[in-house]
Design an enzyme around this catalytic site. Structure first.
Site, short mmCIF file in Angstrom:
data_model
loop_
_atom_site.label_atom_id
_atom_site.label_comp_id
_atom_site.label_asym_id
_atom_site.label_seq_id
_atom_site.Cartn_x
_atom_site.Cartn_y
_atom_site.Cartn_z
N ASP A 33 0.93 -0.99 -0.33
CA ASP A 33 0.08 0.17 -0.17
C ASP A 33 0.85 1.46 0.01
O ASP A 33 1.75 0.94 0.54
CB ASP A 33 -1.04 0.56 1.42
CG ASP A 33 -1.62 -1.02 1.10
OD1 ASP A 33 -1.53 -2.64 1.46
OD2 ASP A 33 -3.12 -0.92 1.90
N HIS A 70 -1.17 4.73 -0.56
CA HIS A 70 -2.10 5.06 0.44
C HIS A 70 -1.58 6.98 -0.21
O HIS A 70 -1.62 7.76 1.22
CB HIS A 70 -2.29 5.22 1.39
CG HIS A 70 -2.87 3.84 1.72
ND1 HIS A 70 -4.58 4.12 1.37
CD2 HIS A 70 -2.80 2.65 2.26
CE1 HIS A 70 -4.98 2.83 1.71
NE2 HIS A 70 -4.45 1.71 2.04
N ASP A 82 -3.90 -0.21 -4.14
CA ASP A 82 -4.03 0.79 -2.44
C ASP A 82 -3.34 2.71 -2.80
O ASP A 82 -2.26 2.21 -2.19
CB ASP A 82 -4.08 0.33 -1.06
CG ASP A 82 -4.97 -0.21 -1.53
OD1 ASP A 82 -6.16 -0.49 -1.63
OD2 ASP A 82 -5.77 -0.47 0.63
N ASN A 123 -8.32 -2.51 -2.99
CA ASN A 123 -9.25 -2.61 -1.86
C ASN A 123 -10.16 -0.99 -2.07
O ASN A 123 -11.28 -0.44 -3.18
CB ASN A 123 -9.53 -3.66 -1.30
CG ASN A 123 -9.23 -2.44 0.21
OD1 ASN A 123 -8.38 -2.31 -0.38
ND2 ASN A 123 -10.01 -1.95 1.33
N HIS A 124 -9.40 -0.64 -1.97
CA HIS A 124 -9.24 1.33 -2.23
C HIS A 124 -9.89 1.60 -3.29
O HIS A 124 -10.05 2.87 -3.91
CB HIS A 124 -8.03 1.85 -1.32
CG HIS A 124 -8.57 2.42 0.01
ND1 HIS A 124 -9.55 2.74 0.13
CD2 HIS A 124 -8.27 1.07 1.13
CE1 HIS A 124 -9.13 3.07 1.88
NE2 HIS A 124 -8.63 1.72 2.11
N HIS A 134 -3.58 -8.06 -3.40
CA HIS A 134 -3.81 -7.08 -2.41
C HIS A 134 -4.26 -7.24 -1.35
O HIS A 134 -3.09 -7.41 -0.42
CB HIS A 134 -4.73 -5.90 -3.56
CG HIS A 134 -5.06 -5.36 -1.78
ND1 HIS A 134 -3.96 -4.53 -2.11
CD2 HIS A 134 -5.86 -4.46 -1.06
CE1 HIS A 134 -4.29 -3.44 -0.29
NE2 HIS A 134 -5.50 -3.73 -0.05
N HIS A 157 -2.20 -4.83 2.52
CA HIS A 157 -3.62 -4.79 2.43
C HIS A 157 -3.85 -4.39 4.55
O HIS A 157 -4.48 -4.21 4.84
CB HIS A 157 -4.74 -6.33 2.56
CG HIS A 157 -6.08 -5.70 2.64
ND1 HIS A 157 -6.64 -4.57 2.58
CD2 HIS A 157 -7.13 -6.86 3.39
CE1 HIS A 157 -7.51 -4.37 2.72
NE2 HIS A 157 -8.13 -5.49 3.09
#
Length: 309
Positions: free
Chosen positions: A57, A59, A85, A117-118, A167, A241
């Protein structure tokens, strides 16, 4: 526009993005259209050759992504595989995801970007990317271009037939990689089912399948990981994740590794980040890194919920 002229534009965009300066709306639209043409040819289980550096990730922590490239090597000199992500929570989701997509379009053979998932319409409306697009562009068009593009991202990757990257984790609906290859991925991440599980599930100390506290996906035990790896001729499942304080964490007797590449996550968790280098014989080594020094961080109050760390 001919290819040569577009490549020149692309190089200029990458240069601009490296300075954390966003592209304009039309440029983003063009970039996303080009990216779709490339990603639509990729498989749900995208084949990747080593050597490659695997990342978790990010982010929207743009300056930490720059640090990642400093530590791991610039693209395209180093081959990269990112496990999703890219957006939400950090202050620079726009610049972060635009740069990664621009690198994908410029060097399609050198960088692989998977779906997290984002990378979804629903999640980005809650956790920051939608609001950031609105704030930086004055409308939701850029958010729409990117979330439409997210439907095209491959779900998983397979490094040299042995290391399976994704992920989230495994799914009770999926026994083989062929099951994944057969999925229709060109859609918003569903609330349940195999595609959802690949992006939402987590390994657990308990055996078997369990209910996930996240409200999506499952937890899976070491028995599940061992069976899956054995059935598919794999040596390792590499996933992201979950925040892990050292940046990487082995579990399930080294059948699974978690890699998390956002240091001091949410600018407050105090964790290290890591990336996993796989050399041309698939030997792995982990590089850990701390946050990049912050200059003039924008003062944004936390408006996003704390759940789903």
């Amino acid at each position: 526009m001919d290819d040569k002229a577009f490549t020149k534009d692309l190089d200029q965009w990458v240069e601009q993005l490296n300075e954390c300066k966003q592209l304009n709306e039309n440029q983003v639209r063009t970039l996303c259209e080009k990216a779709k043409e490339i990603l639509t040819k990729e498989s749900n289980v995208q084949e990747v050759r080593c050597p490659v550096t695997v990342c978790g990730d990010v982010h929207g922590q743009f300056h930490d992504l720059m640090e990642l490239f400093r530590i791991g090597g610039k693209s395209p000199d180093t081959n990269y595989l990112f496990m999703g992500d890219y957006v939400d929570r950090g202050y620079y989701s726009v610049e972060t995801v635009t740069l990664l997509v621009a690198l994908k379009v410029r060097y399609p053979e050198r960088i692989t970007i998977l779906r997290g998932n984002h990378e979804s319409r629903q999640i980005t409306q809650v956790y920051g990317f939608y609001d950031e697009c609105l704030r930086k562009y004055g409308n939701a068009n850029v958010w729409k271009y990117f979330t439409d593009l997210f439907d095209y991202l491959p779900l998983t990757a397979l490094v040299d037939g042995q290391i399976f990257c994704l992920h989230g984790g495994l799914s009770p609906s999926i026994d083989t990689l062929d099951h994944i290859r057969a999925l229709d991925r060109l859609q918003e991440v569903p609330h349940e089912g195999p595609m959802c599980d690949l992006l939402w599930s987590d390994p657990d100390d308990r055996g078997g399948w369990g209910i996930s506290p996240r409200g999506a996906g499952y937890t899976f035990g070491q028995d599940i990981s061992e069976t899956f790896n054995h059935a598919n001729g794999l040596t390792l499942v590499s996933r992201a994740h979950q925040l892990v304080m050292e940046g990487y964490n082995w579990c399930h007797d080294r059948n699974v590794v978690t890699i998390f590449s956002a240091p001091n996550y949410c600018y407050r968790c105090g964790n290290q980040a890591a990336i996993m280098e796989l050399d041309d014989t698939l030997k792995y080594s982990f590089l850990q890194f701390d946050p990049a020094p912050r200059r003039g961080e924008p003062h944004v109050t936390r408006r996003t919920p704390d759940y789903f760390l």
